[in-house]
Enzyme design. Structure first.
Site, PDB file in Angstrom:
ATOM      1  N   TYR A  97     -57.241  -5.122  90.751  1.00 53.06           N
ATOM      2  CA  TYR A  97     -56.367  -4.265  91.551  1.00 53.06           C
ATOM      3  C   TYR A  97     -57.128  -3.697  92.747  1.00 53.06           C
ATOM      4  O   TYR A  97     -56.573  -3.558  93.839  1.00 53.06           O
ATOM      5  CB  TYR A  97     -55.800  -3.123  90.701  1.00 53.06           C
ATOM      6  CG  TYR A  97     -54.867  -3.611  89.627  1.00 53.06           C
ATOM      7  CD1 TYR A  97     -53.537  -3.907  89.910  1.00 53.06           C
ATOM      8  CD2 TYR A  97     -55.303  -3.784  88.321  1.00 53.06           C
ATOM      9  CE1 TYR A  97     -52.671  -4.358  88.926  1.00 53.06           C
ATOM     10  CE2 TYR A  97     -54.447  -4.240  87.331  1.00 53.06           C
ATOM     11  CZ  TYR A  97     -53.136  -4.524  87.635  1.00 53.06           C
ATOM     12  OH  TYR A  97     -52.292  -4.980  86.663  1.00 53.06           O
ATOM     13  N   CYS A 128     -48.319 -12.040  90.369  1.00 49.52           N
ATOM     14  CA  CYS A 128     -48.915 -10.769  89.947  1.00 49.52           C
ATOM     15  C   CYS A 128     -49.673 -10.907  88.633  1.00 49.52           C
ATOM     16  O   CYS A 128     -50.521 -10.068  88.324  1.00 49.52           O
ATOM     17  CB  CYS A 128     -47.839  -9.684  89.860  1.00 49.52           C
ATOM     18  SG  CYS A 128     -46.461 -10.087  88.792  1.00 49.52           S
ATOM     19  N   SER A 134     -60.516  -4.141  86.638  1.00 48.31           N
ATOM     20  CA  SER A 134     -61.872  -4.447  87.111  1.00 48.31           C
ATOM     21  C   SER A 134     -62.740  -5.086  86.041  1.00 48.31           C
ATOM     22  O   SER A 134     -63.623  -5.884  86.351  1.00 48.31           O
ATOM     23  CB  SER A 134     -62.549  -3.182  87.640  1.00 48.31           C
ATOM     24  OG  SER A 134     -61.888  -2.734  88.802  1.00 48.31           O
TER      25      SER A 134
END
Length: 161
Positions: A97, A128, A134
């Site tokens: 993101y 998406c 992360s």
């Protein structure tokens, strides 16, 4: 609309002929997709070109869906840039993101990047599912984490092949 069976479950596309996808997702309910677009459900129709490309994608041709045009229903320029950035992530790859926010032009807009994913009405064509946390994990996906994992595994298998 047209619905195609896939390994990730039924996949429905609301399309303008065989040329432009307006909404898509792992569901057999076109009314659900229409609700995401704020429109009334369309009548079933023949969208052989779109359905053929979806089948080809699930048969292993990961680029088969890349040229399907999409009609965004964006609420602002950042979302449009974020959706464009998602379309640039190659099948078999993922980005965080944080990377999505930076690619869309606002590195500090990580929450907005997540919101762009959550409001994406044209799943698969605006991938998406390729956006992860992360640490590489997945937290949410509108069609369920099992569906997201299936899509990512499918892409990783065929991108490597």
């Amino acid at each position: 609309h047209t619905t195609t069976p896939t390994p990730a479950g039924s996949f429905t596309v609301l399309a303008d002929g065989d040329e432009t996808g307006h909404a898509a997702g792992s569901t057999d309910d076109p009314a659900f997709l229409s609700g995401m677009r704020g429109t009334t459900p369309p009548e079933p129709g023949r969208h052989d070109g779109v359905a053929e490309k979806v089948r080809a994608y699930f048969d292993g041709d990961l680029t088969a869906i890349d040229d399907i045009a999409v009609a965004y229903r964006a609420t602002g320029p950042f979302r449009t840039r974020a959706w464009d950035a998602m379309r640039a992530v190659k099948a078999g790859d993922t980005i965080s993101y944080t990377e999505l926010a930076a690619t869309a032009g606002n590195p500090s807009a990580v929450r907005a990047a997540g919101s762009a994913c959550a409001s994406n009405a044209i799943a698969l064509f605006v991938p998406c599912h390729r956006i992860v946390r992360s640490d590489g994990s997945s937290k949410n996906f509108l069609y369920g984490l099992e569906c997201k994992a299936t899509l990512l595994a499918h892409e990783q298998q065929h991108a490597a092949g």
